[in-house]
Scaffold this active site. Sequence first.
Site, short mmCIF file in Angstrom:
data_model
loop_
_atom_site.label_atom_id
_atom_site.label_comp_id
_atom_site.label_asym_id
_atom_site.label_seq_id
_atom_site.Cartn_x
_atom_site.Cartn_y
_atom_site.Cartn_z
N CYS A 120 0.30 -11.14 13.20
CA CYS A 120 0.65 -9.75 13.51
C CYS A 120 1.89 -9.61 14.39
O CYS A 120 2.42 -8.52 14.55
CB CYS A 120 -0.54 -9.04 14.14
SG CYS A 120 -2.01 -9.05 13.08
N HIS A 267 2.21 -2.86 16.89
CA HIS A 267 1.42 -3.37 15.77
C HIS A 267 0.17 -2.52 15.65
O HIS A 267 -0.52 -2.24 16.64
CB HIS A 267 1.06 -4.83 16.00
CG HIS A 267 -0.10 -5.29 15.18
ND1 HIS A 267 -0.13 -5.17 13.81
CD2 HIS A 267 -1.30 -5.84 15.55
CE1 HIS A 267 -1.29 -5.63 13.37
NE2 HIS A 267 -2.01 -6.04 14.38
N ASN A 297 -4.86 -1.82 9.33
CA ASN A 297 -4.12 -2.93 9.95
C ASN A 297 -3.51 -3.77 8.84
O ASN A 297 -4.23 -4.44 8.10
CB ASN A 297 -5.08 -3.75 10.81
CG ASN A 297 -4.43 -4.93 11.50
OD1 ASN A 297 -3.38 -5.41 11.09
ND2 ASN A 297 -5.07 -5.42 12.54
#
Length: 348
Positions: A120, A267, A297
């Site tokens: 990420c 993020h 996500n």
Amino acid sequence: MAIIKYKNVAISAISACVPKTVSSNHELRSMMPEEEVEKVINSIGIKEKRIADKDVCASDLCFKAAEKLLEDNNIDRDSIDVLLFLSQLPDYKIPATAPVLQNRLCFPKTTAALDLSLGCSGYVYGLATAMSFASQEGINRVLLLVGETFSKIVNKQDKVNAPLYGDAGTATLIEKGKGNEVIFSLYSDGAGKDAVMIKTGGSRFPDTVESIIPREKEEGNIRADNEVFMDGMDVFNFALSVVPKSIKEICTIAHADIMNVEHIILHQANKFMTDFIVKRLKYPVEKIPYCLDRYGNTSSASIPLTIASELSGKNIGNVVMCGFGAGLSWGSAYLSLAQCNISKVIDY
């Protein structure tokens, strides 16, 4: 501490592509009570995700995003000097996916092509790598493609991960001769490698007949050893301990008042986590763009997807980006998007 500064390079265009198939988190009622489903949705802030078809890879979504970027900005394909593909889900173990995309995109054979792999934090790291290439003599344009299809490695009966992850592909064009100073701070802590992991399928622990069979794990979750595991509390504590500090640090290095930063682009992990981060920063929540509710996500693709989703058509100045996750790894960037053409998100 890896502090990297670049001058005379900038992001000139960003685009993103998501799968057309929408998966609602209300479908989680099949594995948990309705009141628990609502509690999960309200906590993580994810109402739905986009899920790639069985035969669609991260590279396919990146390819579509790249085509959109090239078309919207009238980019000559022969002008791309370097192509970078960043994903934890390449097309093959061998060969690398970047040369495959070079051919699909009809870039010249003079285009250097390289795969990168990170979680990420990947977009920030990938951007730092792309700008390093663009800073070199003889290289003027670098195309950074970042995408993930985590739906292929998440068990649908995993109550921790199934509500979280969506799929996306993005394209970012970095050019020489534009922009103000760009600053990166990059970190890693491999002692936390177990917090987010797929244990089998690599060289350390190859897949076996047993490793691909889903079994009941912690707290009733169902998952095979070749599917993603995440210790949510470990990741939460990690992010809360390093992300606010990293963002404050990059602003200090840039001699910038955090309150004068137009946007902090985080993020898109989950709303519960990022709300805590924003609270620690005492930064206006209305200046934090989110696309989490619609796309979930998307790992390394989440920052450029958020930009394409929420900031397209707007005049954007100085921003801070921060990615954090598996590795453990994290990184922040201070830069301007003033000369960046942001395309609207497309479906595939």
